[in-house]
Motif scaffolding. Structure first.
Motif: not given
Length: 593
Positions: A472-476, A483-502
């Motif tokens: 459900s959180v796979q990017n287009e 994003d690191v902000r997921s530690y403070r705001d769960e709305r960022w959980a699994g949300q962010g620019t695609s990166t190789p490690s993640q």
């Protein structure tokens, strides 16, 4: 080309690149990038000790200046918002480097700092640094008496209640807070006071609560004690601190392999009368040079720590996943190096675990006192993948569970308790929190492979919920990012620019769940292949490692190499780590080290 053919080619290039990065002694180490506070505090230390160096100051200012955001601030992670304390320390460091407050980049930074509360709203550690130069009042900082060294281990707030890295800092700072030194400041910082203030700010107000009132009363009592502390007891405490610090200096002159611990230890010893020429001080100052990374543009960046044990164990696991034979010379060399880093003597941990024999691994090159669970588990996983002449929060637990399962201890009561803990820790979304990597992608990418390795079927509800969340959180574009902000705001959980490690972490989980032929895996593998450069590398400017969730983010420069290779290897083998055969032939075209 088919996806499999593309993955084969990407795997071969990544193997070649990773093998070429191995040191002759057998280890791997990527740059450990954090934020500019380490660089700023290095300049402040040199100013305090009177050992400023024009070349170092210029090089550090190049790096700090280059990390400034458009709004004039400094962030604690790539793409993140401005952070007040980080911005204050960076600003002061640039003032030390000669940047004038009326220069546009400095004026912009000062305006933002003022608008966000100024110095008074910064963290305690920042205000301690400012107090060293008279930019903040010692009376408005928490009291930390060195007599805490005499508190027994059963007493609340004794030094052994703290983690190893904070214990060293607290002990050293007890000297600083007792001595309350002030060095002549080369300039004032009036431009960092909010416009309503005309003089040095006082302590910030905090909301009242039961615990706030308790610690406020305790702090007042300690401040009162500071004024009447018996001289003989204070001198004895200072001597005890000095011995404690010197006994924990590592062979390279550092303390615990951490720049911040070395910095505070040096300040404490200096205040206790140790001259810069003293062997302990000389070795400690020399060790700080090992944390400096000099870039081609002349900038100098400070690594607040170094991660060779962690990086080496991950590199070995990635190469093994990719099919490099288990007796390959490069892997045997890595095993020899890792075995040489195993701890053979007790450290401070033995105070609370007196019956436990040593045998763990630490994170850094030189840290003989403080092993940790995560590194120990990952090293064991790596060693068990090899054919060597000689015979580790949710993410850490997952690594330990996976290690125990690979050791044939699936049914061991400790393994079952670990599994029960992991199942209980699963979020309502289906993900797991990641303590040491960003964040839910890291936690989920560690837990699912551990659970399947420990015998949970792919059809288990917890694993299905995890796969559903990951899809459900796979990017287009086919990748994953958070994003690191997921530690403070769960709305960022699994949300962010695609990166190789993640992306690799997500693939490791989905593959372990038996979804190797799914569309999600197909898209993820293709994203990794397309993101790879011709030389077998991936680029990743984002901070995907974690020191302290939400406060200290880390950019492990080797993550973007080892985790994608690990995922590609498991995709091509379509098996979990414990099921992968021990290869006896090299991957085609993989070079010898």
């Amino acid at each position: 080309m088919t996806t499999r053919q593309l993955a084969e080619r990407a795997r071969t290039r990544a193997v070649g690149h990773l093998l070429s990065r191995q040191d002759a002694q057998g280890w791997w180490k990527g740059t450990f990038e954090c934020n500019v506070t380490g660089d700023a505090e290095d300049l402040l230390l040199r100013q305090f000790l009177g050992i400023g160096d024009e070349k170092i100051t210029h090089a550090a200012s190049l790096y700090i200046r280059g990390e400034q955001r458009e709004d004039g601030t400094w962030s604690t992670f790539y793409g993140g918002p401005g952070d007040l304390s980080t911005s204050i320390e960076a600003y002061v460091a640039l003032r030390l480097a000669g940047d004038a407050p009326d220069e546009p980049h400095m004026a912009k930074a000062a305006a933002w700092i003022r608008a966000h509360g100024g110095i008074a709203a910064s963290r305690v550690f920042t205000r301690i640094w400012l107090a060293l130069f008279g930019w903040w009042k010692w009376e408005d900082l928490p009291a930390l008496p060195p007599e805490l060294m005499f508190l027994p281990k059963w007493f609340p707030l004794n030094i052994h209640h703290f983690a190893s890295w904070s214990r060293q800092t607290i002990v050293s700072l007890s000297v600083v807070c007792a001595e309350r030194p002030v060095r002549p400041a080369p300039f004032t910082l009036g431009e960092l006071y909010p416009e309503s203030q005309t003089s040095a700010p006082s302590a910030p107000r905090v909301p009242a609560s039961h615990w706030t009132r308790f610690f406020t009363c305790l702090d007042k009592a300690l401040h009162a004690y500071h004024k009447v502390a018996p001289g003989r007891l204070r001198r004895a405490a200072m001597s005890s601190v000095a011995r404690w610090i010197m006994e924990r200096q590592e062979s390279d002159g550092c303390w615990g392999g951490l720049q911040v611990d070395a910095t505070y230890a040096l300040i404490a010893l200096h205040l206790l009368g140790y001259r810069l020429e003293h062997p302990v001080m000389h070795a400690g100052l020399a060790s700080l040079d090992a944390f400096a990374v000099w870039r081609q543009d002349g900038a100098r960046m400070i690594e607040v720590s170094q991660s060779p044990v962690w990086d080496t164990s991950l590199a070995v696991n990635a190469l093994a996943d990719a099919g490099v034979r288990c007796d390959h010379p490069a892997l045997i060399s890595a095993a020899d190096w890792m075995l040489g880093k195993q701890h053979a003597r007790p450290g401070d941990w033995a105070v609370r675990r007196p019956r436990l024999d040593p045998g763990g691994w630490a994170f850094q090159f030189h840290n003989e006192s403080n092993p940790d669970l995560d590194d120990t588990a990952e090293v064991i996983l790596a060693l068990r993948r090899l054919r060597h002449p000689d015979p580790p929060s949710a993410d850490v637990t997952a690594h330990v569970v996976e290690m125990l399962a690979c050791e044939g201890k699936r049914d061991d009561p400790r393994t079952r308790r670990g599994i029960a803990f992991l199942l209980a820790e699963q979020e309502a979304s289906g993900a797991w929190f990641g303590r040491w990597g960003v964040n839910y992608l890291y936690g989920t990418g560690a837990v699912v492979p551990a659970l399947t390795a420990a015998g949970l079927p792919a059809a288990h509800p917890a694993i299905r919920r995890a796969v559903t969340w990951l899809c459900s959180v796979q990017n287009e574009d086919g990748g994953w990012g958070e994003d690191v902000r997921s530690y403070r705001d769960e709305r960022w959980a699994g949300q962010g620019t695609s990166t190789p490690s993640q992306t690799a972490w997500a693939l490791l989980a989905v593959l372990a769940a038996g979804e190797g032929d799914s569309e999600a895996v197909e898209r993820g593998v293709r994203w990794l292949v397309q993101a790879q450069h011709e030389d077998g590398t991936w680029e990743e400017p984002h901070f995907t490692g974690t020191g302290f969730p939400g406060d200290c983010s880390i950019r492990y420069h080797l993550y973007r190499q080892v985790f994608p290779l690990m995922a590609l290897g498991r995709y091509l083998h379509q098996g979990r780590p414990g099921e992968l055969p021990c290869k006896t032939t090299d991957v085609p075209h993989s070079p010898e080290p």
